[in-house]
Design an enzyme around this catalytic site. Structure first.
Site, PDB file in Angstrom:
ATOM      1  N   ASP A   1      -0.385  -6.982   3.299  1.00 25.01           N
ATOM      2  CA  ASP A   1      -0.747  -5.973   4.289  1.00 25.01           C
ATOM      3  C   ASP A   1      -1.773  -4.979   3.718  1.00 25.01           C
ATOM      4  O   ASP A   1      -1.701  -4.589   2.561  1.00 25.01           O
ATOM      5  CB  ASP A   1       0.535  -5.219   4.689  1.00 25.01           C
TER       6      ASP A   1
ATOM      7  N   ASN B   1       0.823  -1.215   0.000  1.00 26.52           N
ATOM      8  CA  ASN B   1       0.000   0.000   0.000  1.00 26.52           C
ATOM      9  C   ASN B   1       0.852   1.258   0.000  1.00 26.52           C
ATOM     10  O   ASN B   1       0.462   2.282  -0.553  1.00 26.52           O
ATOM     11  CB  ASN B   1      -0.919   0.011   1.218  1.00 26.52           C
TER      12      ASN B   1
ATOM     13  N   ASP C   1       1.390   6.647   0.257  1.00 28.87           N
ATOM     14  CA  ASP C   1       0.637   5.612  -0.462  1.00 28.87           C
ATOM     15  C   ASP C   1       1.117   5.495  -1.904  1.00 28.87           C
ATOM     16  O   ASP C   1       1.339   6.500  -2.580  1.00 28.87           O
ATOM     17  CB  ASP C   1      -0.861   5.944  -0.471  1.00 28.87           C
TER      18      ASP C   1
ATOM     19  N   GLU D   1      -4.859  -9.199   4.336  1.00 31.34           N
ATOM     20  CA  GLU D   1      -5.428  -8.511   5.492  1.00 31.34           C
ATOM     21  C   GLU D   1      -6.551  -7.586   5.036  1.00 31.34           C
ATOM     22  O   GLU D   1      -6.289  -6.529   4.481  1.00 31.34           O
ATOM     23  CB  GLU D   1      -4.355  -7.689   6.219  1.00 31.34           C
TER      24      GLU D   1
END
Ligand code: CA
Length: 526
Positions: free
Chosen positions: A232, A144, A202, A268
């Site tokens: 993640d 991310n 990001d 996740e």
């Protein structure tokens, strides 16, 4: 012929299952002329991807060189603990790549090992030793965002300052308009997206060059022997846009499986059940089952009072839902992880509840994840460092015990260490080991199709799991009293008690027409 040959079978886990069936026939013929191989050994040799994973925060696990910081050589030193004393056969390493932070979720180099943890040679040794023990190793992959100190970001910022061009400018989300929350200012005119904090810019996952980099990074680690990745922050890839996140995951799944067909991916998605289920459309093998985890999840509720029969029917419905969404869909149950208060806390630091919670989530379909220290009842809650305290190897021997992570204010208290629990037959650690031994003997539990069984007793969780024509029956008594279950009245007639687990002095037994289940015990019938 060994498990390695099986692991090379390409395709989804369901496709592998078909190939496995043919392999099993071949193996059973072989075994029939090899008297030393038992029924259970036949299954332990079947490396079809199903695993019991152990989540490790390397910094707090085992310090091999005495600098106070856990390291990869420390994980290697404890592989026998993981496989023999506990009985797990998979490891999720929290981030090991270079990073300025203690937790290492902000990466500066995707193709190296943080010097605090060791070197690429140490990684090669860890992989070789893990694979020798038939342990799979998956790595935390943080896509991310990068660290704000990653060369992609520093080069991009430098280019923006000087008015030069740089291909990495488009790796991030720079804008001259201030979008507000989730953005930070850099230079005198640009803002950049940073949903977690300013040190974690990001990434723009639409950029084709960046996607090529990501594919290269995945291949780099798979070529070095990694068996897959833990992904993640999947809901943050395109914040607020689950459709785009699922598209990206579908692309990533294709890239990883094209390079290594039996790689395992677990994502996740820290969200509600409906959202987690939707993400299985991406083809990713597993997503962590957050609705069942933590203080507010269904495992804690079942242990702390909601009863057993609803556990079985709920889990059956959940597995049906995810398998409708994903061709592979392997549930990933867990109690707590590095972002949540440790389970000992919400299980009232009561070893009986901790043992029963372990039996519930480990004896269920899919690949469960045990957070390091959970198996000895480690405590910790509140600020993040307190959830990531040093593994308590012993009360009397400090060898390998790490310093606490920066900012930790709590200590693990009120429990024995690993050394003491190995020597104590009644310990939580030995209960975990017993559960995983029973599970290995009954491969249908992880792999099978599950159906709830109605015993007419609310405090009993009962279900069947069927795989390749064989069915196993699992019954947990979560109530405070002994329960007598009618065999003929519950569809159990003619079955034998094959394994049992008990948190008390009495063991489950069959007495005439009844299965007698002591309070907080488990019976396996076949
Ligand atoms: Ca060290």
């Amino acid at each position: 012929m060994n498990g390695k040959a099986v692991m090379k079978i390409p395709g989804s886990r369901s496709a592998r299952k078909t190939a496995m069936a043919a392999f099993a026939v071949c193996l059973s013929v072989l075994l029939s002329v090899l008297p030393s191989c038992s029924h259970e050994e036949e299954y332990t040799k079947r490396s079809d991807g199903y695993r019991n994973y152990y989540e490790i925060f390397v910094r707090s696990f085992y310090d091999s060189d005495g600098d106070g910081i856990g390291d990869l050589a420390g994980v290697t030193a404890k592989l026998d603990y993981i496989s023999k004393d506990l009985g797990a056969d998979g490891i999720w390493l929290m981030p090991i790549m270079p990073s300025p932070s203690y937790h290492k979720y902000d990466i500066t180099d995707y193709r190296n090992i943080d010097p605090q943890y060791g070197t690429l040679d140490d990684f090669a040794t860890l992989i070789a030793e893990a694979h020798k023990r038939d342990i799979r190793v998956i790595l935390d992959l943080v896509l991310n965002h990068t660290s704000s100190k990653h060369p992609w970001f520093t080069e991009a910022v430098k280019a923006l300052w000087t008015g030069a061009d740089s291909p990495t400018i488009d790796y991030y989300h720079f804008t001259t308009e201030n979008p507000g929350q989730g953005y930070s200012m850099i230079t005198d005119k640009y803002y950049y997206e940073c949903r977690f904090w300013s040190g974690m810019p990001d990434l723009n996952l639409d950029n084709e060059s960046l996607r090529a980099e990501i594919a290269g990074i995945a291949a780099f680690w798979l070529d070095k022997g990694a068996d897959g990745f833990r992904l993640d922050a999947c809901t943050s890839f395109y914040t607020g846009n689950n459709t785009k996140n699922i598209e990206f995951l579908s692309w990533l799944n294709g890239v990883v499986k094209a390079h290594k067909p039996d790689a395992y991916l677990v994502g996740e998605v820290w969200s509600d059940a409906g959202t987690v289920a939707d993400y299985y459309q991406s083809g990713i093998d597993s997503f962590f089952n957050f609705p069942y985890a933590t203080a507010t999840g269904k495992i804690a509720a079942a242990i702390n009072g909601s009863g057993g029969s609803s556990w079985a029917s709920g889990l059956e419905a959940w597995n049906r839902t995810i398998r409708e969404n994903g061709a592979v869909a392997v549930d990933a149950l867990f109690l707590s992880n590095h972002d949540n208060g440790r389970s000992a806390g919400f299980l009232m630091r009561d070893p009986v509840r901790e043992k029963m919670a372990a039996a519930l989530y480990l004896l269920a379909p899919g690949d469960p994840f045990i957070y390091y220290g959970e198996e000895i009842g480690m405590t910790g809650s509140g600020e993040d460092p307190n959830k990531r305290l040093p593994m308590l190897w012993s009360l009397s021997d400090i060898t390998g015990i790490t310093d606490p992570p920066p900012g930790a204010t709590q200590k693990v208290e009120g429990i024995d260490g690993v050394q003491e629990q190995i020597a104590d037959r009644g310990s939580l650690l030995n209960y975990y080991k017993k559960i995983l031994t029973v599970k290995a003997k009954n491969p249908e539990i992880a792999r099978g199709e599950m159906h709830a069984l109605d015993t007419g007793i609310g405090g009993v969780a009962a279900f069947t799991s069927s795989f390749e024509g064989k069915t196993v029956y699992v019954l947990h008594n979560l109530s405070g009293e002994e329960q007598k279950i009618s065999l003929s009245g519950s569809g159990l007639a003619g079955l034998a008690l094959s394994d049992s687990l008990t948190t008390g002095k009495k063991s489950p037994r069959i007495a005439g027409e009844y299965l007698v289940l002591p309070s907080m015990s488990t019976a396996i019938l076949r």
